[in-house]
Design a protein around this motif. Structure first.
Motif, PDB file in Angstrom:
ATOM      1  N   ASP A   7     -11.306 -43.041 -67.326  1.00  0.00           N
ATOM      2  CA  ASP A   7     -11.480 -42.931 -65.876  1.00  0.00           C
ATOM      3  C   ASP A   7     -10.900 -44.176 -65.218  1.00  0.00           C
ATOM      4  OD1 ASP A   7     -12.301 -42.685 -63.256  1.00  0.00           O
ATOM      5  OD2 ASP A   7     -14.308 -41.989 -63.755  1.00  0.00           O
ATOM      6  N   HIS A  11     -16.996 -38.162 -54.831  1.00  0.00           N
ATOM      7  CA  HIS A  11     -17.253 -39.032 -53.680  1.00  0.00           C
ATOM      8  C   HIS A  11     -16.051 -39.046 -52.758  1.00  0.00           C
ATOM      9  CE1 HIS A  11     -14.731 -41.977 -55.862  1.00  0.00           C
ATOM     10  NE2 HIS A  11     -15.258 -41.389 -56.931  1.00  0.00           N
ATOM     11  N   GLU A  40     -14.926 -34.331 -59.767  1.00  0.00           N
ATOM     12  CA  GLU A  40     -15.026 -34.933 -61.099  1.00  0.00           C
ATOM     13  C   GLU A  40     -16.286 -34.490 -61.839  1.00  0.00           C
ATOM     14  OE1 GLU A  40     -15.876 -39.184 -61.050  1.00  0.00           O
ATOM     15  OE2 GLU A  40     -15.740 -39.208 -58.882  1.00  0.00           O
ATOM     16  N   HIS A  58     -16.166 -45.840 -53.033  1.00  0.00           N
ATOM     17  CA  HIS A  58     -17.095 -44.713 -52.904  1.00  0.00           C
ATOM     18  C   HIS A  58     -17.550 -44.589 -51.460  1.00  0.00           C
ATOM     19  CE1 HIS A  58     -17.510 -45.717 -57.305  1.00  0.00           C
ATOM     20  NE2 HIS A  58     -17.146 -44.461 -57.323  1.00  0.00           N
ATOM     21  N   GLU A  84     -11.066 -35.749 -63.502  1.00  0.00           N
ATOM     22  CA  GLU A  84     -11.251 -36.121 -62.091  1.00  0.00           C
ATOM     23  C   GLU A  84      -9.928 -36.040 -61.351  1.00  0.00           C
ATOM     24  OE1 GLU A  84     -12.611 -40.158 -61.488  1.00  0.00           O
ATOM     25  OE2 GLU A  84     -12.888 -39.835 -59.338  1.00  0.00           O
TER      26      GLU A  84
HETATM   27  N1  MF3 Z   1     -14.296 -44.205 -61.619  1.00  0.00           N
HETATM   28  C1  MF3 Z   1     -15.671 -43.827 -61.430  1.00  0.00           C
HETATM   29  C2  MF3 Z   1     -15.682 -42.688 -60.443  1.00  0.00           C
HETATM   30  O1  MF3 Z   1     -15.056 -41.744 -60.698  1.00  0.00           O
HETATM   31  C3  MF3 Z   1     -16.490 -44.949 -60.940  1.00  0.00           C
HETATM   32  C4  MF3 Z   1     -16.708 -45.965 -61.943  1.00  0.00           C
HETATM   33  S1  MF3 Z   1     -17.618 -47.242 -61.302  1.00  0.00           S
HETATM   34  C5  MF3 Z   1     -17.322 -48.394 -62.464  1.00  0.00           C
HETATM   35  O2  MF3 Z   1     -16.278 -42.703 -59.426  1.00  0.00           O
HETATM   36  F1  MF3 Z   1     -17.733 -49.505 -62.002  1.00  0.00           F
HETATM   37  F2  MF3 Z   1     -17.911 -48.037 -63.560  1.00  0.00           F
HETATM   38  F3  MF3 Z   1     -16.033 -48.445 -62.653  1.00  0.00           F
END
Ligand code: MF3
Ligand code: CO
Length: 291
Positions: A137, A211, A244, A218, A276
């Motif tokens: 991710d 989000h 996602e 976010h 995602e």
């Molecule tokens: N990338 C994640 C999302 O899809 C969020 C990760 S927060 C982290 O929202 F700090 F773990 F990177």
């Protein structure tokens, strides 16, 4: 607030057009939906063409990171090596890895293997093994614009039901995307994903979702996949968000690692998959910004 802008004044969106020829009808439509009791996006959630151009530049890095991980991923590699790839590609292209130091997250990317649902922390001690499934991710900042997408990778030969879970989770996003239409509801999209997942015998994680995104990592809205049609935020043109879903082979319940406070596991130890995509709602559907 809305009444103060004259019809002949320049539109709030920065297009340079007169309000009456630009977002006046848009504002009226949102106001009607709000009066009917629907959740509508605030103005700051509506991305302008300039914002969308900025997000697309950011997404070029985001996509390049995942492409490079895809080329290099193999059994025997540590998740720290994946982190190194993402850090290198991101910074060489002029970006900043959004997870790094985000609310104390210590690395540049999340790597979530098998029963890890999301937010796995890359480590030298964690080695990919033949038969693993992993979500990488990746989130990127460029010139203040955020992009965010993730993919699953199969490590070598993976058992059939896990491969199906990975492929079906991608399919779930495609099914959700069919419901992304201007002036429809996020709940239409979420429900389509949940119905499909349940039809295949899976469960969808409830506590964590997609989000809004763009100028912040976010933003509102929270994007649920266990939602009802006709509910949740109105998908107004210019709204930018991620889809996602985290889909589990077993039960939906999840637990957070008590030691690192980040890693989310399935409670029953069953594998979980996630893809995602990031999109913007348009006048006639949507445009994918990162995937
Ligand atoms: N990338 C994640 C999302 O899809 C969020 C990760 S927060 C982290 O929202 F700090 F773990 F990177
Ligand atoms: Co996201």
């Amino acid at each position: 607030m809305l009444h103060k802008l004259g019809r002949n004044d320049k539109c709030w969106c920065g297009s340079g057009k007169k309000y009456k020829y630009c977002h006046e009808g848009f504002d009226e439509k949102l106001r009607e939906l709000e009066l009917e009791g629907h959740i509508v996006p605030s103005r700051k959630l509506i991305k302008t063409p300039k914002d969308i151009a900025g997000i697309k530049e950011s997404a070029k890095i985001n996509i390049a990171c995942l492409d490079e991980v895809g080329k290099q991923i193999h059994a025997g590699m540590s998740t720290q090596e994946i982190d190194d790839i993402v850090y290198k590609v991101t910074t060489e292209m002029g970006g900043i890895p959004a997870p790094l130091n985000y609310e104390g997250f210590p690395k540049s990317v999340c790597t979530s293997i098998n029963d890890v649902v999301c937010h796995g922390i890359p480590s030298d001690d964690e080695i990919l093994e033949e038969g693993d499934i992993i979500n990488v991710d990746c989130s990127t900042i460029l010139n203040g614009y955020f992009s965010d997408s993730s993919r699953m990778f199969l490590v070598g030969d993976v058992q059939d039901d896990w491969v199906k879970l990975v492929n079906d989770t991608k399919k779930a996003i495609e099914i959700g995307l069919e419901q992304v239409k201007p002036w429809h509801f996020l709940g239409d999209m979420g429900n389509a994903i949940n119905q499909f997942a349940m039809s295949q015998g899976y469960s969808v994680v409830r506590e964590i979702g997609g989000h809004g995104i763009g100028k912040e990592f976010h933003e509102d809205p929270f994007v649920s996949y266990v939602s009802q049609p006709g509910t949740e935020m109105v998908m107004a043109p210019g709204l930018c968000f991620t889809i996602e879903p985290m889909i589990n082979l077993g039960k939906a319940d999840v637990v957070v690692d008590e030691d690192d406070d980040w890693t989310v596991y399935t409670e029953d130890g069953s594998p979980s998959a996630q893809w995602e995509v990031q999109l913007v709602v348009t006048e006639d559907g949507y445009e994918l910004l990162s995937w």
